[in-house]
Each structure stands twice: as structure tokens, then as C-alpha cells.
Enzyme design. Sequence first.
Site, PDB file in Angstrom:
ATOM      1  N   SER A 257     -10.394   7.064  -3.122  1.00  0.00           N
ATOM      2  CA  SER A 257     -11.570   7.880  -2.773  1.00  0.00           C
ATOM      3  C   SER A 257     -12.876   7.397  -3.394  1.00  0.00           C
ATOM      4  O   SER A 257     -13.739   8.208  -3.710  1.00  0.00           O
ATOM      5  CB  SER A 257     -11.342   9.346  -3.156  1.00  0.00           C
TER       6      SER A 257
ATOM      7  N   HIS B  29       0.850  -1.199   0.000  1.00  0.00           N
ATOM      8  CA  HIS B  29       0.000   0.000   0.000  1.00  0.00           C
ATOM      9  C   HIS B  29       0.890   1.255   0.000  1.00  0.00           C
ATOM     10  O   HIS B  29       1.942   1.273   0.635  1.00  0.00           O
ATOM     11  CB  HIS B  29      -0.923  -0.009   1.219  1.00  0.00           C
TER      12      HIS B  29
ATOM     13  N   GLU C  76      -4.176   1.933  -7.386  1.00  0.00           N
ATOM     14  CA  GLU C  76      -4.520   3.034  -6.485  1.00  0.00           C
ATOM     15  C   GLU C  76      -3.613   4.229  -6.790  1.00  0.00           C
ATOM     16  O   GLU C  76      -2.522   4.348  -6.188  1.00  0.00           O
ATOM     17  CB  GLU C  76      -4.320   2.609  -5.023  1.00  0.00           C
TER      18      GLU C  76
HETATM   19  P1  13P Z   1      -9.577   6.140   0.192  1.00  0.00           P
HETATM   20  O1  13P Z   1     -10.800   5.451  -0.354  1.00  0.00           O
HETATM   21  O2  13P Z   1      -9.759   6.670   1.572  1.00  0.00           O
HETATM   22  O3  13P Z   1      -9.033   7.141  -0.781  1.00  0.00           O
HETATM   23  O4  13P Z   1      -8.460   5.027   0.338  1.00  0.00           O
HETATM   24  C1  13P Z   1      -8.084   4.302  -0.764  1.00  0.00           C
HETATM   25  C2  13P Z   1      -7.089   3.341  -0.291  1.00  0.00           C
HETATM   26  O5  13P Z   1      -5.975   3.696  -0.012  1.00  0.00           O
HETATM   27  C3  13P Z   1      -7.554   1.953  -0.101  1.00  0.00           C
HETATM   28  O6  13P Z   1      -6.509   1.088   0.111  1.00  0.00           O
END
Ligand code: 13P
Length: 264
Positions: A222, A104, A174
Site C-alpha cells: 500500500s 508474490h 511485502e
Molecule cells: P499494493 O500497493 O496495492 O498494496 O500492492 C502491493 C503489492 O502487492 C505489490 O506487489
Amino acid sequence: MPNNKVATKIIFGNWKMNPLTLKEAEKLFSLVAKNVSQIKNTDKKMEIVICPPFIYLEALSKIRTSKIKLGAQDAFPGDVGAFTGEVSGEMLSGLGAKYVILGHSEKRAGGETNNEVNKKIKSALAAGLRPVLCMGEGVRDPEHNYFNFVKTELEECLNGLNKNLISKVIIAYEPIWAISSTQNRKDATPADCLEMVIFIRKILSDKFRDVAGGVRIVYGGSVNEKDAGDFLQKGGVDGLLVGKASLDAKKFVEIIKICATLNK
Ligand code: 13P
């Protein structure tokens, strides 16, 4: 590209370092479980996975639900040993976790490298966990160097994996610039997502040939109950990795409902 894409959609909730107490964690999990049990089409056609902090895993695994699986947010390579502060995939597997988020961006920000993520992926697979490899660029530069960044990240993180193992890995695209915790973040569009998913699929198919189509790719950044449907329908993905909105039972259940409806 062979079209043997799996149909099962998957929705992840990444709770990150939330909530503050076990009581709140149990309440949130139970509420999601109760509401999800009333949604049709969540049985065979989709998977729902909640990834809480390590310390809540055991208690949450005791809450009865046939529809929600558990995942962890990291796993150290190996099984046991002198690694202060670390938790292994074997340990998580023993607690009932089926998935583990690896690489991550919030872990990479602390210096985690592709090589380390690669070791974690291999070890998690050996422990019987399904790794969710998070990847994505920090910025979209006008020269499009972000494509090279993503290619290197993907190739280094998946280095040495064979065809049998790759289908167990979930790729989570992501883009860091779209994640809710990023300062001055921007919304990614389903078109931004689709472009990258096609690119990732091409890299996977060059590397893993016929099995590449079976690798699930999800989007995270998000995602909320308002845009989840668009990402699922137009983003070319097999699911979503939801951060902030997964801490709100109502919003998370709505996202699951949208996925289940599209899946009918
Ligand atoms: P958000 O949905 O808070 O942007 O987070 C995305 C994320 O990092 C999931 O692993």
C-alpha cells in the site's frame, strides 16, 4: 556487516491484473513515460520498472522510453515444453522484460511453495532476468514467530544460489497484512519495515557474506505518494514495489519524483 550497499534506487509498479484493455495499458504507460522523462535525476541513480500483465508486454516494449524498464509478474521454470497455460522466463526475456516478480503473496495464495519459487528464481536467472523475490508474513503475532516465518521463506527461496547470482536478486518485503487487497489490512510503518530489513540483511550476510550488502531490498504494501518518502528515508530500503498506486499515473509519477529528489 560490510557496507557495500548499492546506491541505485529502484521503483517498481506492479499492475497485477490491470488494466482491462491494451488501449488503457498503452495510455497509462505512455503517460508515466512522458512525465518521467521530465524528471531530473532519474537517469543513472534510479531504475523504474513497470510490470504489466504478460499480454501487454510486447506492445509496451514498443513505446519509446529510455527511463522505464519492463518486468513480468511470474515466469515458469524452463524454456519451452508441455506446460499448458505457462509462460517461461526465456519467452519474457525475448519480449524485452528485464525483471520478473516471483513468489508474490497473491500467487502463493493459490498454493505456490517456497520450493517452487526457488526453481523459478534459478530459471529466471538462467534466462537473464532479474528476479524480484516477494516475501513477507501474513500476520505479526505477539510472540514474534513471524521472524522465523520470514527466515524460512528467505532461506528456502534462495536455496542453492551462489554469491554471483544473489546480487542479481531483488528482495521485496511485502507484509501481506499491509497489502491493499488484504481484507482488514493495516498500515505498516517505516519502523516495521526497517526492523525486517535489518533482519533480512543479517540472514543474507550470514549466508552470502561480503556480497550480501549489494542485494537490493524494496518495500511493498500500500505504498502511496504520501508515505513513499518516509519508507525510502526511514525504512532502510533501496526502493519500492508499488501496487494500486502504480495504476494512477499521477500518483506513480509523484512517487518516482520523491525518490529522484531524495537521490539528488
Ligand atoms: P499494493 O500497493 O496495492 O498494496 O500492492 C502491493 C503489492 O502487492 C505489490 O506487489
